[in-house]
Design an enzyme around this catalytic site. Structure first.
Site, PDB file in Angstrom:
ATOM      1  CB  CYS A  76       0.918  -3.502   4.256  1.00 17.73           C
ATOM      2  SG  CYS A  76       1.462  -4.570   5.588  1.00 17.73           S
ATOM      3  CE  LYS A  95       3.727  -7.389   1.913  1.00 10.33           C
ATOM      4  NZ  LYS A  95       2.708  -8.418   1.776  1.00 10.33           N
TER       5      LYS A  95
END
Ligand SMILES: NC(=O)c1ccc[n+]([C@@H]2O[C@H](COP(=O)([O-])OP(=O)(O)OC[C@H]3O[C@@H](n4cnc5c(N)ncnc54)[C@H](O)[C@@H]3O)[C@@H](O)[C@H]2O)c1
Length: 431
Positions: free
Chosen positions: A273, A276
């Protein structure tokens, strides 16, 4: 009965401190090289504009507890403590200007040589902001040379950074976020706490360099927070999103956002996470034609951090090692290898020519599925040739163990005497 306190430097910090010490019943001698400031304090007037300070100074002066001078030397005999609050402004190269600090230290050293030795050493409390190492490398040697002896008998030294903010300085003085005392030995300058009577704040008694560093870390963080908040604000505003509505929700999260989480020095960030979504945020900024160097810098800094860790490992155990890497997935309790900095580290170490064994109790290569399996395939050499199930065998012959993530009970199982570099705390020592 209050203390007799000398204050060197009558700027914002020195004057506010003088005012608050007077209010607390102490006697104050203010000292400055600027004759106007010496005259103002001598008349009980404030040389700076700061709410509440003028009234407190005037009251202390009326009671005959405030005086001023350009030369502290003759007063040293009658003082219990000296607070050093002289300016340490920025130089053109960003370093702090230390000449005022050095000058007052010399004055104190010369004065102390003349001072009649009394029962207690005179406590010299440095409050000016100074770079780590200044107390050990500049202040203490200068004093020792001029007094003719080190601290302990005629004088003692503390570094006690000031955290007040202009415009709320008096309020902040009585409600500091913490009290930090840098000293030669823990607790040796505890009588300094006499001036903190009645003030509730967490107390930290630490080595000089830690206390010196804290002040820079605090202000760097405050600057970073402003710059971060403003970059988010620019991105929001440029997309028609109310920056304050976003900030309200962001700030309400005291579990993950406004909290100690993610702030302790340790390993780089990774996983599925953070990298990204940070990249996606940078893409939003680019799309809006915005430069966001703090956010972009976070990504760059993360890569540099991994390179720094690899370099530290080289210094601690040059190739070919052998090395034992503890941890491969991106954090404890998961077998997720996506964007794992430890996987990148393992690749870097192999490229550098290390003999590498890897141990990760969270990881069973036979159970990896989906994208995680694809990542494993990409790094199959590491998983097939270097991942070990048996920690004891993997540790056998290693020159250095590298702990990449917390693994419960792992330290106790390492061979005695195997040096450990703990990435999760950026510390090394014996396992
Ligand atoms: N201003 C703040 O909000 C704040 C907060 C925390 C810490 N600090 C730190 O505290 C220190 C003082 O800050 P300030 O804002 O009060 O500075 P300032 O510039 O307002 O005052 C410094 C004073 O020191 C005096 N001085 C210089 N050389 C001297 C000498 N040889 N003998 C006696 N006096 C001398 C100057 O004449 C001046 O009056 C700095 O290191 C600063 O970084 C400031």
């Amino acid at each position: 009965m209050g203390l007799a306190i000398g204050i060197l430097g009558l700027g914002y910090v020195g004057t506010t401190t003088a005012a608050c010490l007077l209010r607390d019943g102490h006697r104050v001698v203010g000292v400055d090289v600027n004759p106007e400031k010496v005259a103002a304090i001598g008349e009980g007037r404030s040389p700076v504009v700061e709410p509440g300070v003028a009234e407190l100074l005037a009251a202390g002066a009326r009671e005959g507890r405030l005086s001023s001078t350009a030369d502290i030397g003759p007063h040293l005999d009658r003082l219990d403590m000296v607070l050093i609050c002289v300016g340490t402004p920025s130089r053109a190269d960003g370093k702090l200007e230390m000449t005022h600090l050095l000058e007052v230290t010399r004055q104190l050293g010369r004065g102390l040589r003349e001072r009649a030795p009394t029962g207690e050493p005179l406590l010299l409390v440095y409050r000016s902001t100074m770079p780590p190492g200044t107390m050990e490398r500049l202040v203490l040697p200068t004093l020792a040379k001029l007094v003719g002896e080190g601290p302990g008998r005629r004088y003692e030294v503390a570094f006690n950074p000031e955290f007040l903010r202009e415009s709320t300085a008096v309020e902040d003085y009585y409600a500091p976020p913490k009290i930090v005392i840098g000293e030669r030995e823990k607790g040796i300058t505890r009588r300094l706490l006499g001036i903190y009577d009645g003030i509730e704040a967490p107390l930290f008694e630490v080595p000089f360099a830690v206390a010196e560093m804290v002040k820079f870390v605090d202000n760097s963080f405050h600057a970073l927070k402003v710059a971060f908040g403003n970059e988010i604000g620019r991105i929001c505003a440029s997309r028609g999103i109310d920056p304050q509505a976003v900030a309200d929700i962001f700030l309400a999260d005291t579990k993950l956002n406004i909290s100690p989480v993610y702030l302790r020095p340790g390993g780089p960030f990774g996983g599925s996470c953070l990298p990204k979504d940070l990249s996606a945020m940078l893409a939003l900024a680019r799309e809006s034609g915005l430069a966001v160097p703090v956010l972009a810098g976070a990504k760059e800094s993360n890569g540099l951090h991994l390179a720094w860790i690899a370099q530290r490992i080289r210094e601690l155990a040059p190739p070919p090692g052998p090395l034992l890497l503890l941890g491969l997935s991106f954090k404890s309790g998961t077998d997720d290898l996506r964007n794992s900095p430890l996987l990148d580290l393992a690749s870097l170490l192999l490229d550098a020519g290390y003999e590498l064994d890897v141990y990760d109790p969270d990881l069973d290569p036979d159970r990896l599925v989906g994208v995680n399996f694809a990542v494993a395939l990409e790094h199959q050499e590491i998983l097939l040739a270097h991942l070990r199930r048996d920690l004891e065998r993997a540790a056998d012959g290693a020159r250095l163990a590298v702990l990449g993530k917390p693994i419960p009970g792992v330290r106790e199982r390492l061979p005695a005497g195997l040096p450990l570099f703990d990435i999760t705390r950026l510390r090394h020592g014996d396992g």
